[in-house]
Design a protein around this motif. Structure first.
Motif, PDB file in Angstrom:
ATOM      1  N   PRO A   1      57.361 -74.648 -41.153  1.00 39.84           N
ATOM      2  CA  PRO A   1      56.013 -74.102 -41.383  1.00 39.84           C
ATOM      3  C   PRO A   1      55.309 -74.914 -42.464  1.00 39.84           C
ATOM      4  O   PRO A   1      55.945 -75.392 -43.396  1.00 39.84           O
ATOM      5  CB  PRO A   1      56.260 -72.671 -41.876  1.00 39.84           C
ATOM      6  N   ILE A   2      54.003 -75.089 -42.317  1.00 35.68           N
ATOM      7  CA  ILE A   2      53.221 -75.797 -43.346  1.00 35.68           C
ATOM      8  C   ILE A   2      52.402 -74.749 -44.079  1.00 35.68           C
ATOM      9  O   ILE A   2      51.681 -73.966 -43.435  1.00 35.68           O
ATOM     10  CB  ILE A   2      52.277 -76.843 -42.705  1.00 35.68           C
TER      11      ILE A   2
ATOM     12  N   GLU B   1      49.480 -79.285 -47.140  1.00 35.53           N
ATOM     13  CA  GLU B   1      48.643 -78.929 -45.986  1.00 35.53           C
ATOM     14  C   GLU B   1      48.680 -80.120 -45.029  1.00 35.53           C
ATOM     15  O   GLU B   1      48.892 -81.255 -45.475  1.00 35.53           O
ATOM     16  CB  GLU B   1      47.169 -78.725 -46.390  1.00 35.53           C
ATOM     17  N   CYS B   2      48.428 -79.857 -43.748  1.00 29.85           N
ATOM     18  CA  CYS B   2      48.277 -80.945 -42.775  1.00 29.85           C
ATOM     19  C   CYS B   2      47.162 -80.565 -41.819  1.00 29.85           C
ATOM     20  O   CYS B   2      46.925 -79.380 -41.566  1.00 29.85           O
ATOM     21  CB  CYS B   2      49.554 -81.149 -41.956  1.00 29.85           C
TER      22      CYS B   2
ATOM     23  N   THR C   1      49.785 -75.926 -38.648  1.00 29.78           N
ATOM     24  CA  THR C   1      50.499 -74.863 -39.366  1.00 29.78           C
ATOM     25  C   THR C   1      52.011 -75.012 -39.233  1.00 29.78           C
ATOM     26  O   THR C   1      52.759 -74.311 -39.906  1.00 29.78           O
ATOM     27  CB  THR C   1      50.079 -73.478 -38.837  1.00 29.78           C
ATOM     28  N   GLN C   2      52.443 -75.882 -38.324  1.00 30.04           N
ATOM     29  CA  GLN C   2      53.890 -76.048 -38.136  1.00 30.04           C
ATOM     30  C   GLN C   2      54.191 -77.437 -37.568  1.00 30.04           C
ATOM     31  O   GLN C   2      53.492 -77.890 -36.658  1.00 30.04           O
ATOM     32  CB  GLN C   2      54.365 -74.975 -37.149  1.00 30.04           C
TER      33      GLN C   2
ATOM     34  N   GLY D   1      44.914 -72.708 -36.331  1.00 30.29           N
ATOM     35  CA  GLY D   1      45.696 -73.936 -36.451  1.00 30.29           C
ATOM     36  C   GLY D   1      46.582 -74.144 -35.228  1.00 30.29           C
ATOM     37  O   GLY D   1      46.586 -73.323 -34.300  1.00 30.29           O
ATOM     38  N   VAL D   2      47.316 -75.260 -35.249  1.00 24.67           N
ATOM     39  CA  VAL D   2      48.184 -75.609 -34.112  1.00 24.67           C
ATOM     40  C   VAL D   2      49.538 -76.095 -34.622  1.00 24.67           C
ATOM     41  O   VAL D   2      49.687 -76.447 -35.789  1.00 24.67           O
ATOM     42  CB  VAL D   2      47.552 -76.721 -33.226  1.00 24.67           C
ATOM     43  N   LYS D   3      50.485 -76.128 -33.675  1.00 23.55           N
ATOM     44  CA  LYS D   3      51.820 -76.664 -33.979  1.00 23.55           C
ATOM     45  C   LYS D   3      51.924 -78.066 -33.386  1.00 23.55           C
ATOM     46  O   LYS D   3      51.412 -78.307 -32.293  1.00 23.55           O
ATOM     47  CB  LYS D   3      52.887 -75.803 -33.308  1.00 23.55           C
TER      48      LYS D   3
END
Ligand SMILES: Cc1ncc(COP(=O)(O)O)c(C=O)c1O
Length: 285
Positions: A259-260, A239-240, A253-254, A132-134
């Motif tokens: 934080p997600i 979630e995203c 994830t962020q 994932g990514v921020k």
């Protein structure tokens, strides 16, 4: 780098001297043009018709005279991959500028549009899919026709550069308290089993990957709501994820310091990712 490129109506060797642009090209002076990025899997073009629909829409909205018919550009793009003997995974970049004239904001009617296309290898972004990514919230300073895939990307350029310099993959644009999209991708939030994403209108680019994801969600019986999401609602996100042609589906994830899903990849996102990987080969030509 591949050996051949499309330069106007011809396939030529990919060398600067074969594709010279005048200083009076309006793309060079004003970003007066449009583009598409098309994914290639196993040497085959992916969702070509959908990309061409959007390209013709963008040209029409800007009153750029299309320099090719749909069947001609299809044939030229296929010829480009074949001439390059391109059988790998990659990306095709196609750009059309309005044409050349002495510098003036006001464009002449009868200009001949100038276009080129190149193909290049692109590896699957497996690490992003898995980790994932921020993303970071930023005010959307772009113009109000984000539905047009215009070359004029200064708002995106500034925002993505700032985000990446600060350690984030993408800016997450908001305008009037509403979350719109990312710098080069569409945005989705999942809450209580429902996927929420911005409706297609002038505030976002109607992503081709978005279109597929909504189709796949329906096939998987995952409910979708196309609606405006407020910045506050992000705090409640389960979630995203984001989508874009080169990246497919990438979990977020962020968002800034939030934080997600405990920095994990959520169940629905994972399910969509797996399904997308399977179905992607059904859209090749
Ligand atoms: C601003 C913006 N939104 C969304 C997308 C995703 O569009 P697509 O899925 O067609 O690549 C892109 C892709 O470049 C983009 O630049």
């Amino acid at each position: 780098m591949t050996d051949y490129m499309l330069w106007n109506h011809e396939i030529v060797e990919r060398k600067a001297e074969n594709a010279m642009v005048s200083f009076e090209d309006r793309g060079y002076q004003f970003g007066d043009g449009v583009y598409e990025v098309i994914r290639i899997y196993d040497g085959k073009l992916h969702a070509l018709d959908w990309h061409l629909d959007r390209l013709f829409y963008s040209m029409e909205q800007l009153a750029i005279r299309a320099p090719f018919s749909r069947s001609e550009i299809k044939q030229l793009l296929k010829q480009l991959t074949e001439t390059n003997k391109f059988t790998a995974d990659g990306k095709l970049y196609l750009q059309v500028t309005r044409g050349m004239q002495p510098r003036d904001h006001v464009y002449m009617e009868e200009l001949d549009a100038i276009f080129y296309a190149t193909v290049d290898c692109f590896d699957q972004p497996v690490e992003m899919w898995e980790k994932g990514v921020k993303v970071t919230l930023q005010e959307d300073i772009r113009w109000l026709r984000c539905d047009i895939k215009s070359l004029n990307l200064l708002g995106n350029v500034l925002a993505r550069t700032k985000a990446q310099r600060n350690g984030y993959h993408e800016p997450l644009f908001h305008r009037d308290g509403i979350v719109r999209e990312c710098g080069a991708s569409n945005f989705y939030m999942i809450k209580d089993g429902v996927i929420h994403t911005h409706p297609t209108n002038n505030y976002i680019l109607g992503g081709i990957t978005r279109k597929k994801v909504l189709m796949f969600a329906e096939e998987l019986a995952i409910p979708v709501e196309e609606r405006e999401i407020t910045v506050e609602e992000l705090q409640e996100a389960d979630e995203c994820f984001l989508t874009a042609t080169p990246l497919e589906i990438v979990p977020i994830t962020q968002i800034d310091h939030q934080p997600i899903d405990h920095n994990q990849i959520g169940k629905i996102t994972k399910r969509l990712q797996q399904y997308y990987r399977k179905r992607v080969y059904d859209f090749l030509e």
